[in-house]
Structure formats: structure tokens, C-alpha cells
Design a protein around this motif. Structure first.
Motif, PDB file in Angstrom:
ATOM      1  N   ALA A 508      59.756  67.353  40.170  1.00 12.18           N
ATOM      2  CA  ALA A 508      60.200  68.009  41.396  1.00 12.18           C
ATOM      3  C   ALA A 508      61.708  67.873  41.544  1.00 12.18           C
ATOM      4  N   ASP A 509      62.280  68.780  42.352  1.00 11.37           N
ATOM      5  CA  ASP A 509      63.709  68.727  42.634  1.00 11.37           C
ATOM      6  C   ASP A 509      64.010  68.264  44.060  1.00 11.37           C
ATOM      7  N   ASP A 510      62.976  67.888  44.791  1.00  6.80           N
ATOM      8  CA  ASP A 510      63.200  67.341  46.129  1.00  6.80           C
ATOM      9  C   ASP A 510      62.094  66.332  46.424  1.00  6.80           C
ATOM     10  N   SER A 512      60.202  65.730  49.071  1.00  2.00           N
ATOM     11  CA  SER A 512      58.958  66.144  49.731  1.00  2.00           C
ATOM     12  C   SER A 512      57.968  66.716  48.723  1.00  2.00           C
ATOM     13  N   SER A 513      58.477  67.491  47.759  1.00  2.00           N
ATOM     14  CA  SER A 513      57.591  68.046  46.730  1.00  2.00           C
ATOM     15  C   SER A 513      57.017  66.929  45.865  1.00  2.00           C
ATOM     16  N   TRP A 514      57.861  65.952  45.535  1.00  2.45           N
ATOM     17  CA  TRP A 514      57.370  64.842  44.708  1.00  2.45           C
ATOM     18  C   TRP A 514      56.330  64.021  45.470  1.00  2.45           C
ATOM     19  N   ASN A 515      56.572  63.790  46.757  1.00  6.84           N
ATOM     20  CA  ASN A 515      55.614  63.024  47.567  1.00  6.84           C
ATOM     21  C   ASN A 515      54.261  63.719  47.631  1.00  6.84           C
ATOM     22  N   GLU A 516      54.274  65.031  47.689  1.00  2.18           N
ATOM     23  CA  GLU A 516      53.028  65.780  47.713  1.00  2.18           C
ATOM     24  C   GLU A 516      52.266  65.596  46.401  1.00  2.18           C
ATOM     25  N   LEU A 517      52.990  65.613  45.291  1.00  2.00           N
ATOM     26  CA  LEU A 517      52.346  65.366  43.991  1.00  2.00           C
ATOM     27  C   LEU A 517      51.775  63.966  43.926  1.00  2.00           C
ATOM     28  N   GLN A 518      52.507  63.003  44.460  1.00  2.00           N
ATOM     29  CA  GLN A 518      52.010  61.629  44.466  1.00  2.00           C
ATOM     30  C   GLN A 518      50.740  61.503  45.302  1.00  2.00           C
ATOM     31  N   SER A 539      55.666  61.515  34.259  1.00  2.00           N
ATOM     32  CA  SER A 539      56.324  61.332  35.556  1.00  2.00           C
ATOM     33  C   SER A 539      56.970  59.965  35.710  1.00  2.00           C
ATOM     34  N   LEU A 540      58.135  59.952  36.359  1.00  2.00           N
ATOM     35  CA  LEU A 540      58.760  58.737  36.878  1.00  2.00           C
ATOM     36  C   LEU A 540      59.033  58.969  38.362  1.00  2.00           C
ATOM     37  N   SER A 541      59.375  57.904  39.077  1.00  2.00           N
ATOM     38  CA  SER A 541      59.635  58.048  40.512  1.00  2.00           C
ATOM     39  C   SER A 541      60.833  58.961  40.748  1.00  2.00           C
ATOM     40  N   VAL A 584      73.249  59.443  37.903  1.00  2.18           N
ATOM     41  CA  VAL A 584      73.570  60.876  37.927  1.00  2.18           C
ATOM     42  C   VAL A 584      72.269  61.650  38.140  1.00  2.18           C
ATOM     43  N   LEU A 585      72.096  62.204  39.320  1.00  2.00           N
ATOM     44  CA  LEU A 585      70.857  62.913  39.649  1.00  2.00           C
ATOM     45  C   LEU A 585      70.958  64.372  39.235  1.00  2.00           C
ATOM     46  N   VAL A 586      70.085  64.770  38.324  1.00  2.00           N
ATOM     47  CA  VAL A 586      70.067  66.127  37.795  1.00  2.00           C
ATOM     48  C   VAL A 586      68.729  66.782  38.106  1.00  2.00           C
ATOM     49  N   GLY A 587      68.645  68.071  37.809  1.00  3.71           N
ATOM     50  CA  GLY A 587      67.405  68.796  38.042  1.00  3.71           C
ATOM     51  C   GLY A 587      66.292  68.318  37.129  1.00  3.71           C
ATOM     52  N   LYS A 588      65.072  68.666  37.525  1.00  3.88           N
ATOM     53  CA  LYS A 588      63.897  68.192  36.781  1.00  3.88           C
ATOM     54  C   LYS A 588      63.841  68.759  35.361  1.00  3.88           C
ATOM     55  N   GLY A 589      64.500  69.898  35.138  1.00  2.00           N
ATOM     56  CA  GLY A 589      64.442  70.524  33.826  1.00  2.00           C
ATOM     57  C   GLY A 589      63.208  71.375  33.673  1.00  2.00           C
TER      58      GLY A 589
END
Length: 624
Positions: A508-510, A512-518, A539-541, A584-589
Motif C-alpha cells: 500500500a501507499d498509505d 489506511s489501505s495497509w491497515n485494511e489489509l492487516q 509484506s512488511l509493516s 527514505v519512504l518510497v512507493g510500494k512499487g
């Protein structure tokens, strides 16, 4: 004279051989060896995990040209140090592992941390032996050290029982002493084979020289520079062969790698093996009519895969290359009139334009290319590549693959990566070893900085170097606690963690989206249905604050989310003078099928830029 303890004999034997640094983790009984070594002026670098210590000692051997030494306890300490042995063996790094063991009279009785280490490690080392008497210790250590160093470098192991370490020698009158060994012999080549090789090169329409990390280890930079200047043959460095000649050299084909492989008809391998990194020398990556000439210190690798044994030369590069030049006489390739070189130049221009476009991407979250290019621009404004003042350590799938082409180097042994085994977790150990090798501790210059005897070949630059780590977030996690080791020893290391929240790619790139997946993962519904939602195996945190690791040990931690913040953090970290971690925070790819670069078919690669063709989607270490 007071009776010598076994620990003192071991320490004196190591110091007599010229050992100045030992890496490891102590415990009973090997702590006594470490303390005696310290008393003799040998530096002991204590790690948080034997795995990282083994990696550090192995690459220290590569950097200095002499075996790196690692000291661990028996049993589980040996098991944890095995990765260092594997790393040494597959990469041909000289490495000596010393380990304690239970008392000799308790063998097979289930003693404390008992392990039959000799049977366990004999298949994986050049020499594994157990000392059973004090007077045999100096000779055993000398033989193991020499074996690790001479011929094809690799690992050696010595098992030191507790009763040998803690016992005393009543008389030291006749005890053998050790002294520094001469540098390994440098075998030369057969003149008839050299003649055949020279004739083949002279008839080549599309010749290519491949420079491997074996050339960097051999201190062959001057010889290879002379050969390429004389012959004008295009060259391709492998990832750790970068810097033997400057990346900026006009004959460097790294930016046109696929074209060089597909069109080369005669290939001269200098300290490089035809393994997976070079696609085994096989089509469709290589020209099916290509002929391969190998020059290598290891006779067992000659003639392997697509190589022709009749064109194989066993020898040291610094000896063989001048011989080859004599046979070539005044001949040189004419790249100006060759379609081959025209194709290389056209591919270079196209791929450099593609890379520049990616580097200028302003989307948020940042891409890998944009973030890494921002680091490169800032670092090289502070220290140009020709100065040779930066040692790069890189690991991770996308991070290592992409950074390989972004960060140029101009001197040998200034780029360290996951190597032949594509081993993740080497980064922090490698960084510590590089700092010690080039800078030492405090004001004392390291062995590689000043050159150890003639083994250095006069290549090393007598100036301190900044160690810069370019880490994928997954790779960093393997040995992140060694940040404390760096801080404890006052090391100046700048670490960039390229954080996309996953192995290969994130989810995820935000937040809230990652929390929903979790939440989906933790519910009882994941896996029910055709399209399972939730966190994947990669997945990582999301948004882990890796910079806090530096802060907790008294270093500097910085978070960066934009190109401007990356540039500011790079400048601040460069001038800090201690351990600095930049998160360095980058996009999920992009997701997609995960595969090694060499598994991708030639058809699939058509139409892609050089970077994508060579990188593929990669394993944890991907295409090196």
C-alpha cells in the motif's frame, strides 16, 4: 617467564602472522583469546550476531587481500557463523574462523555446546582442523591462515577445545612462533595457449572483456587498464568488478549490457565466472557463436559452462595480462569503424535517456529511481567519484538492482553487494568491515588504506572514506542491530533504508489501505474466495521508523519523503560524523511475477530498457 596459557599462545600466533583485527562475539572460553589479543594491540570488534561478524570478516579479507579472522563460541556460535563460511567460499574471500569447543575428554558425552564441528565444516572449508596440544597451536593457525589465502581464496576453520584455551604450557622454550607469510605465488600462463588466445582476439569482430570481482581482489587494475588502453576493446564490469576501471571510461558497456552480450563474438573473462550472473555464457542472452577465454586463479572454474577448456588460462591476472600484451604486440581493435560499437553507443544513449527520465520523476510517493538519483546527485556534489572517497554497500532486490547503475565508482573495491549467492543481510557487516579496512578505529588508518605489503598493488588511496549503505528495508532487517556496533566503535557510516514496506514490493501507499489489509489478514475470512485479500508473504509493516535505530544508540535518524528532503538528509548525514540512518519512504512499487533476471526469456525482454531487461523482478538478491 610465567607459563603461557593457550589463549596467549593463540593470540600471539595470530599477531605474529600480522593479524590486526578480529571480528566476532565472545563467550566462555573464547573470551580469554579476545582479551589476550587486545592486550597485544589487536583490535577486537564485538558484534551482535555471529552471522554479521562472519560476513564482516570474509569481506575484510576481500578488501585487504589477507584473511579476515572471526572468533566465536562453539556449538550455536559456529552454527550462526556458517553463513560467513558460505559467503567466503562462494565469493572466494579469504576467511579464517576460530571457535571454542568443549573439553577434549568430554567428547561424545553431551558436553556444554558440544558439536562435531570438524565433520560438519570439512565439506564447506578448504581446511578444518582441531588442535589437541599447545605446542601444535602456532603451526595449526599458520596452516589454516595460509590455506585460506593461497590459491583460490576461501574459508578455513580451527576448533579450539576449552582445555587448550584455558590450560597452560609449562615451558615455552621450544614453542614455534609465527611470522607474516609471503604473498601468495602468482602463476603465469603457458605461452602456446597465450599465442592461441592472442590470435583469436586479433580476428574478433566484436570482442568484449568482462571484468569480475576476482580482478578487483587481485589488485589488477593497473594491468587491466594497460590492456584496454592498448587494445581498445570494450569492457563490461560485473557489479563488484566496477571501479577496476572507472565507470566513466568511454569503453565501458555497462549501459548497453544486453547489446554487448548478444553481439560479442570473442569474450575475455578476467576474474569472472560464467555462472548465473553472466547467464552461464548461454543464449539467448549471449551470442550463440561467442567464444570465451578465461583467465582465473582457480583451475576448477576453467572450461565451465559455455567456456572452451582449450582457451582457459590458469594464472594470476597481474602476471598473465602482461604476457598476453606481449603476444598481442601493437595490435588493437578499431572501435571507430565497427557496427558493433555503433550499436553499443546507440543503446547507451537510449538507456541513459530512459534513466534520466526516471530520475526526474516527481510523483509521490517517490520511486526508487527518483530517490536513489537524489542521493547520488547530492553525494557526488560533496565528493566526486574520481576522488574515491566513498565506499558503497548495497543490498536488497529493487534497491540493489537499480542503484547498481545509478552510483558510479572510479576505483576498485569501493562497491560491495550481495555477491554470488545474492545474500541478503551482508550490508551492516560489510559496512563495519569497510570502515575498519579503510579508516581503522580512531585516527589509525586501516590496512587497505595504507596497503599491506605488496598485496595491495599500490591501488589504495591513503585517505579516509565515507561508508554509505544503500539498503532495501527487507535486507536491512537481517542485521539492523549492528547499527549499535557501529555507534559503539565510533564509526562514520551513512545508511539509507529505501522503505517500500515489503520484499520486492509493498502492499500500500498509505497507512489506511495497509491497515485494511492487516485487518483482513487477522480476520477469519482471509483465503476464502477466489481473490484473497490481506497482507501477502512479501509484506512488511507500513512506514516503519527505521531512523529510530540510529537515535536509540546516540546517532542521527532522519525521515525523508520527498526528493528535497532526501537531498537535505544526505547533506546532513554526510557531515554528521557518526552513524546516521535515513529512512527514505518510497512507493510500494509494481507487483507481478517474481523471477530471477536470468530466467526471463529473450523474447520477453524485447522492447524493454536496459535496466528492466537486466533486472527482471529478481530474487531477494535478484540479478547482480
Amino acid at each position: 617467564m610465567a607459563p603461557l596459557t593457550g589463549a596467549q599462545i593463540i593470540a600471539h600466533s595470530l599477531r605474529g602472522l600480522g593479524v590486526t583485527v578480529i571480528f566476532g562475539i565472545v563467550g566462555i572460553p573464547v573470551v580469554e583469546i579476545a582479551e589476550e589479543a587486545i592486550n597485544l594491540g589487536v583490535k577486537f570488534i564485538g558484534f551482535r550476531n555471529e552471522q554479521a561478524a562472519g560476513y564482516a570478516a570474509s569481506v575484510y579479507g576481500y578488501l585487504t587481500g589477507r584473511p579476515g579472522v572471526c572468533l566465536v563460541v562453539g556449538g550455536p556460535g559456529i552454527l550462526h557463523a556458517v553463513p560467513g563460511i558460505g559467503n567466503s567460499s562462494v565469493n572466494a574471500f579469504p576467511f579464517l574462523l576460530l571457535a571454542g569447543s568443549s573439553e577434549t575428554h568430554l567428547t561424545t558425552k553431551g558436553a556444554f555446546q558440544e558439536l562435531d564441528a570438524i565433520s560438519f565444516l570439512t565439506p564447506h572449508t578448504k581446511l578444518a582442523l582441531r588442535t589437541t596440544s599447545h605446542d601444535a597451536v602456532p603451526e595449526a593457525i599458520k596452516n589454516a591462515y595460509r590455506t585460506a589465502w593461497y590459491g583460490r581464496p576461501g574459508p578455513s576453520f580451527i576448533d579450539l577445545p576449552a582445555d587448550i584455551i584455558q590450560g597452560t604450557l609449562s615451558s615455552s622454550t621450544d614453542l614455534p612462533s609465527t611470522s607474516p607469510l609471503p604473498t601468495p605465488p602468482k602463476p603465469s600462463a603457458d605461452e602456446l595457449t597465450l599465442f592461441k588466445v592472442a590470435q583469436l582476439l586479433k580476428t574478433a569482430r566484436s570482442p568484449l572483456i568482462v571484468i569480475g570481482k576476482g580482478a578487483a581482489y587481485a589488485r589488477a587494475s593497473a594491468s587491466i587498464t594497460s590492456l584496454i588502453s592498448q587494445t581498445r576493446i570494450p569492457f563490461l564490469p560485473t557489479p563488484m568488478g566496477k571501479g577496476v576501471l572507472p565507470d566513466s571510461h568511454p569503453l565501458n558497456t555497462a549501459s548497453a549490457r544486453s547489446t554487448a552480450l548478444k553481439e560479442a563474438d570473442v569474450v575475455l573473462l578476467l576474474g569472472a565466472r560464467l555462472n548465473w550472473i553472466l547467464h552461464f555464457g548461454s543464449p539467448p542472452k549471449w551470442n550463440p557463436r561467442a567464444k570465451f577465454i578465461q583467465i582465473d586463479i582457480d583451475p576448477n572454474t576453467l572450461g565451465s559452462n559455455a567456456a572452451d577448456p582449450a582457451l582457459a588460462i590458469h594464472g594470476d591476472l597481474t602476471t598473465v595480462i602482461p604476457q598476453l600484451q606481449s603476444h598481442l604486440s601493437t595490435w588493437h581493435y578499431n572501435p571507430d569503424s565497427s557496427p558493433y560499437t555503433s550499436h553499443l553507443l546507440a543503446t547507451k544513449e537510449r538507456n541513459l535517456a530512459t534513466a534520466a527520465k526516471k530520475a526526474s520523476d516527481t510523483t509521490l510517493p517517490m520511486t526508487h529511481s527518483a530517490a536513489l538519483s537524489a542521493i547520488e546527485r547530492t553525494l557526488h556534489a560533496l565528493s566526486p567519484p574520481e576522488d574515491g572517497s566513498i565506499v558503497y554497500v548495497s543490498e536488497g532486490a529493487n534497491t540493489m538492482d537499480i542503484s547498481r547503475s545509478i552510483f558510479p565508482v572510479s576505483h576498485p573495491r569501493l562497491r560491495l553487494d550481495a555477491g554470488t549467492h545474492a545474500t541478503m543481510g551482508v550490508g551492516m557487516g560489510y559496512a563495519i568491515a569497510a570502515h575498519i579496512a579503510y579508516n581503522g578505529l580512531g585516527t589509525q588508518l586501516g590496512e587497505a588504506a595504507v596497503g599491506v605489503g605488496s598485496v595491495d598493488g599500490g591501488e589504495s588511496r591513503k585517505k579516509s572514506k565515507k561508508v554509505v549503505c544503500i539498503e532495501g528495508d527487507s535486507a536491512f532487517g537481517f542485521s539492523a542491530m549492528e547499527v549499535e556496533t557501529m555507534a559503539r566503535y565510533g564509526m562514520d557510516v551513512l545508511i539509507f533504508v529505501i522503505n517500500n514496506g515489503g520484499v520486492y514490493h509493498g502492499d500500500a501507499d498509505d497507512v489506511s489501505s495497509w491497515n485494511e489489509l492487516q485487518r483482513s489478514t487477522l480476520s477469519s475470512n482471509q483465503g476464502k474466495g477466489e481473490e484473497s485479500k490481506g497482507l501477502r508473504s512479501t509484506s512488511l509493516s507500513f512506514g516503519t521508523e527505521y531512523e529510530s535505530l540510529a537515535s536509540m544508540v546516540g546517532g542521527l535518524g532522519i525521515s525523508a519523503r520527498t526528493v528535497g528532503e532526501v537531498e537535505d538528509a544526505t547533506r546532513e548525514g554526510w557531515g554528521y560524523g557518526g552513524v546516521c540512518v535515513v529512512n527514505v519512504l518510497v512507493g510500494k512499487g509494481e507487483g507481478g511475477k517474481l523471477e530471477f533476471g536470468w530466467q526471463a526469456s529473450g523474447k520477453k525482454a524485447e522492447g524493454l530498457g536496459e535496466e528492466e531487461r537486466e533486472k527482471g523482478k529478481g530474487g531477494r538478491g535478484s540479478k547482480l
